[in-house]
Design a protein around this motif. Sequence first.
Motif, PDB file in Angstrom:
ATOM      1  N   SER A 117      11.987  25.319  62.565  1.00 14.65           N
ATOM      2  CA  SER A 117      11.782  24.791  63.812  1.00 14.65           C
ATOM      3  C   SER A 117      12.273  25.715  65.001  1.00 14.65           C
ATOM      4  O   SER A 117      11.695  25.656  65.940  1.00 14.65           O
ATOM      5  CB  SER A 117      12.318  23.354  63.961  1.00 14.65           C
ATOM      6  N   GLU A 118      13.344  26.267  64.691  1.00 18.11           N
ATOM      7  CA  GLU A 118      14.171  27.135  65.505  1.00 18.11           C
ATOM      8  C   GLU A 118      14.699  26.719  66.658  1.00 18.11           C
ATOM      9  O   GLU A 118      15.544  27.212  67.395  1.00 18.11           O
ATOM     10  CB  GLU A 118      13.008  28.340  66.298  1.00 18.11           C
ATOM     11  N   ARG A 119      14.671  25.274  66.859  1.00 14.74           N
ATOM     12  CA  ARG A 119      15.521  24.493  67.879  1.00 14.74           C
ATOM     13  C   ARG A 119      16.867  24.725  68.003  1.00 14.74           C
ATOM     14  O   ARG A 119      17.520  24.904  68.714  1.00 14.74           O
ATOM     15  CB  ARG A 119      14.885  23.060  68.089  1.00 14.74           C
ATOM     16  N   ASN A 122      17.445  28.425  68.881  1.00 12.51           N
ATOM     17  CA  ASN A 122      17.270  28.669  70.196  1.00 12.51           C
ATOM     18  C   ASN A 122      17.880  27.762  71.388  1.00 12.51           C
ATOM     19  O   ASN A 122      17.733  28.149  72.569  1.00 12.51           O
ATOM     20  CB  ASN A 122      15.606  29.001  70.273  1.00 12.51           C
ATOM     21  N   GLU A 123      17.920  26.407  70.921  1.00  7.28           N
ATOM     22  CA  GLU A 123      18.331  25.495  72.171  1.00  7.28           C
ATOM     23  C   GLU A 123      19.469  24.699  71.376  1.00  7.28           C
ATOM     24  O   GLU A 123      19.604  23.696  71.342  1.00  7.28           O
ATOM     25  CB  GLU A 123      17.215  24.615  72.261  1.00  7.28           C
ATOM     26  N   THR A 124      20.414  25.389  71.026  1.00  4.01           N
ATOM     27  CA  THR A 124      21.635  24.838  70.352  1.00  4.01           C
ATOM     28  C   THR A 124      22.206  23.663  71.080  1.00  4.01           C
ATOM     29  O   THR A 124      22.485  22.658  70.632  1.00  4.01           O
ATOM     30  CB  THR A 124      22.869  25.812  69.945  1.00  4.01           C
ATOM     31  N   LYS A 126      21.394  21.957  73.534  1.00  2.36           N
ATOM     32  CA  LYS A 126      20.346  20.836  73.873  1.00  2.36           C
ATOM     33  C   LYS A 126      20.431  20.038  72.729  1.00  2.36           C
ATOM     34  O   LYS A 126      20.137  18.609  72.747  1.00  2.36           O
ATOM     35  CB  LYS A 126      18.906  21.609  74.171  1.00  2.36           C
ATOM     36  N   ARG A 127      19.943  20.691  71.472  1.00  2.00           N
ATOM     37  CA  ARG A 127      19.761  20.172  70.174  1.00  2.00           C
ATOM     38  C   ARG A 127      20.889  19.107  69.766  1.00  2.00           C
ATOM     39  O   ARG A 127      21.061  18.020  69.150  1.00  2.00           O
ATOM     40  CB  ARG A 127      19.256  20.961  69.204  1.00  2.00           C
ATOM     41  N   GLU A 130      21.441  16.126  72.055  1.00  2.74           N
ATOM     42  CA  GLU A 130      20.440  15.273  71.717  1.00  2.74           C
ATOM     43  C   GLU A 130      20.854  14.268  70.568  1.00  2.74           C
ATOM     44  O   GLU A 130      20.833  13.015  70.530  1.00  2.74           O
ATOM     45  CB  GLU A 130      19.186  15.645  71.557  1.00  2.74           C
TER      46      GLU A 130
END
Length: 347
Positions: A117-119, A122-124, A126-127, A130
């Motif tokens: 998913s790469e989230r 790439n969005e450490t 934020k992930r 959440e």
Amino acid sequence: MSGHNTYTNEFLNGKRLLGDQPADAFIAQAFKDAGLKKDLQLWLSGTAGYSRLTEQFPGIAFINEANCLPAWASPRLMKSGAAFFARHAETIMTLLGLLSLPYCYTAANGAMVLYLSERMRNETSKRLHETAVFVWEIMAPGAFAGDGNGFTEILKVRLMHAAVRYYTLQSGKWDDAWGFPINQEDMAGTNLSFSLIVIRGLRLMGFTVSEADQEAYIHLWNVIGYLSGLQEDLIPTTSKMAQLLDHTINARQFCVSEHGRRLTQTLTTHIVSVNEGKATAKEILGLMRYLLGADVADMLGIDAPVLPAYKLTLLRTINLFKGFKLEKDPQTAYSRAYSEFKKQKTA
């Protein structure tokens, strides 16, 4: 709930082929219509409550039942489990990063979904934020009362998981040898990492956890697992069954993987960054190695010595005494801890 005396390979092999059929079927149907897809995405990303979704998608059984507790749920145990979280909230949230998440990354096949998913890469920030907010919301005193957010937050995650399955299978990158994306065995393992493994981490950190508190906290997460789409025969009825299921999944799924190590590297880099000035990278990685144990830490490539014995002893002693001073009122403890969390640096 689970009545199995053992979790056999045959039983768990079957669970690896299953996702969350009601949610998966709903997503597949909704995503065929651009308008419905947009409505659903707006609900998932917005602040509208549960009733809004039932209005938009009437007659969907699992959605209509998403605010119903299972018959075996104990309000008393759920309340006690939430109170336990409130008393230890700061440490539990720390353990999610230092222990629970990397523990999940060791299950190589299951971790592949996160990697693809790469989230997380790439969005450490934020992930992770959440995930933390989700835990805070579902652990609130009264989260499952009339005006609580628990049911809605869990339904959102359940639908997002179904969407991840949908997109993962559509990507052409998924190997069926890994099982179904976010399958039942992996869901069970994740649920244990947020419950049983957290209890284990608290004890390693020097906190005293009674059998009653352990039972209540695991029960609360059992309810959350059920509402998230986890099948009841993978919900352990006792702490002993939880430990057996964890051991069995560990033996079946834990191994060295390049993607597991990359996910761990991404996580630890973030943790070190947000704790700059509070602890060194060596101290953080050493504590992770202590909590995870040498075997799991080696699989994840956490190449750091365990914290020196005197530091571990000091940490455990401080936490032992902190246990005597914990705020007794759950709402006060929760509100204070959540407020402090919201002030933290997230990037």
